[in-house]
Design an enzyme around this catalytic site. Structure first.
Site, PDB file in Angstrom:
ATOM      1  N   VAL A  34      -0.775 -11.031   3.587  1.00  0.00           N
ATOM      2  CA  VAL A  34      -0.274 -12.326   4.046  1.00  0.00           C
ATOM      3  C   VAL A  34      -1.477 -13.180   4.437  1.00  0.00           C
ATOM      4  O   VAL A  34      -2.251 -12.814   5.321  1.00  0.00           O
ATOM      5  CB  VAL A  34       0.698 -12.165   5.224  1.00  0.00           C
ATOM      6  CG1 VAL A  34       1.203 -13.526   5.688  1.00  0.00           C
ATOM      7  CG2 VAL A  34       1.869 -11.271   4.813  1.00  0.00           C
ATOM      8  N   LYS A  85       0.819  -1.221   0.000  1.00  0.00           N
ATOM      9  CA  LYS A  85       0.000   0.000   0.000  1.00  0.00           C
ATOM     10  C   LYS A  85       0.849   1.266   0.000  1.00  0.00           C
ATOM     11  O   LYS A  85       0.323   2.372  -0.149  1.00  0.00           O
ATOM     12  CB  LYS A  85      -0.966  -0.025   1.179  1.00  0.00           C
ATOM     13  CG  LYS A  85      -2.019  -1.111   1.035  1.00  0.00           C
ATOM     14  CD  LYS A  85      -2.813  -1.295   2.311  1.00  0.00           C
ATOM     15  CE  LYS A  85      -3.742  -2.483   2.204  1.00  0.00           C
ATOM     16  NZ  LYS A  85      -3.036  -3.763   2.120  1.00  0.00           N
ATOM     17  N   THR A 145     -14.537  -1.936  -1.720  1.00  0.00           N
ATOM     18  CA  THR A 145     -14.419  -0.485  -1.843  1.00  0.00           C
ATOM     19  C   THR A 145     -14.553  -0.043  -3.292  1.00  0.00           C
ATOM     20  O   THR A 145     -15.242   0.924  -3.597  1.00  0.00           O
ATOM     21  CB  THR A 145     -13.057  -0.010  -1.284  1.00  0.00           C
ATOM     22  OG1 THR A 145     -12.901  -0.542   0.029  1.00  0.00           O
ATOM     23  CG2 THR A 145     -12.988   1.491  -1.230  1.00  0.00           C
TER      24      THR A 145
END
Length: 197
Positions: free
Chosen positions: A122, A81, A145
């Site tokens: 993960v 991210k 989203t």
């Protein structure tokens, strides 16, 4: 093989507390920095807390590593991210990565290596989208989203191996990024929705 208990200390502390970090790091050779505020929605409403932990906390740990003579390696665990971040958490992790890389180049003659490794989602860990979908699937509806979002997945074993590989290969300042297969979030949601119905 069990760890030699005489070489293991379990300590509680806060990455924001510099004195505690100094005490906890005494006689340590390698620092694996995995502390982070990772909850994205909460982070958007509490950006100051995200910055305090992910940026200032990282700087505290870097300073600790520079001051403790026994520390030779510092490996920060980051996230996918941090690439073109669109939220506070991603932006804070990108800044933390920059701090780690910059430290390696401005550490002077200290014999210390600072590096970063980026992980994806993960599998099986708390906070993974899979754990969210498992929880939502039990309630009967999944939320995403944006349908064009993708996630990069890896197993826990792959993540641990990558961290140790980064430790062994690091020369300092680099960011290790594994090749991970992208998975469209809408496809993943569809699989979960199909499983439930």
């Amino acid at each position: 093989e069990l760890l030699d208990a005489s070489r293991v200390r379990f300590l509680l502390g806060d990455i924001r507390d510099m004195d505690r970090l100094m005490m906890a790091s005494e006689d340590i050779n390698i620092i694996f920095h995995a502390a982070a505020f990772k909850h994205i929605p909460q982070g958007e409403y509490n950006p100051f807390e995200v910055i305090q932990t992910n940026v200032i906390g990282t700087q505290n740990l870097i300073t600790t590593a520079l001051k403790i003579p026994s520390v030779t390696h510092f490996v920060m665990i980051s996230t996918d991210k941090a690439v073109e971040p669109v939220n506070t958490m991603g932006a804070s992790k990108l800044l933390a990565e920059r701090l780690v890389s910059a430290t390696h180049y401005m550490k002077g003659k200290k014999n210390k290596v600072f590096t970063t490794v980026r992980l994806g989602n993960v599998l099986g860990t708390s906070g993974s989208v899979l754990s969210l979908f498992n929880h939502q699937a039990k309630r009967g509806s999944l939320t995403i989203t944006h349908p064009d979002m993708v996630r990069f997945f890896m197993t826990l074993e792959d993540a641990i191996n990558l961290i140790f590989d980064a430790l062994m290969l690091a020369r300092g300042g680099e960011i290790f990024v594994p090749k991970m297969p992208p998975v469209a979030i809408k496809d993943l949601a569809h699989v979960y929705a199909t499983r439930v119905s």
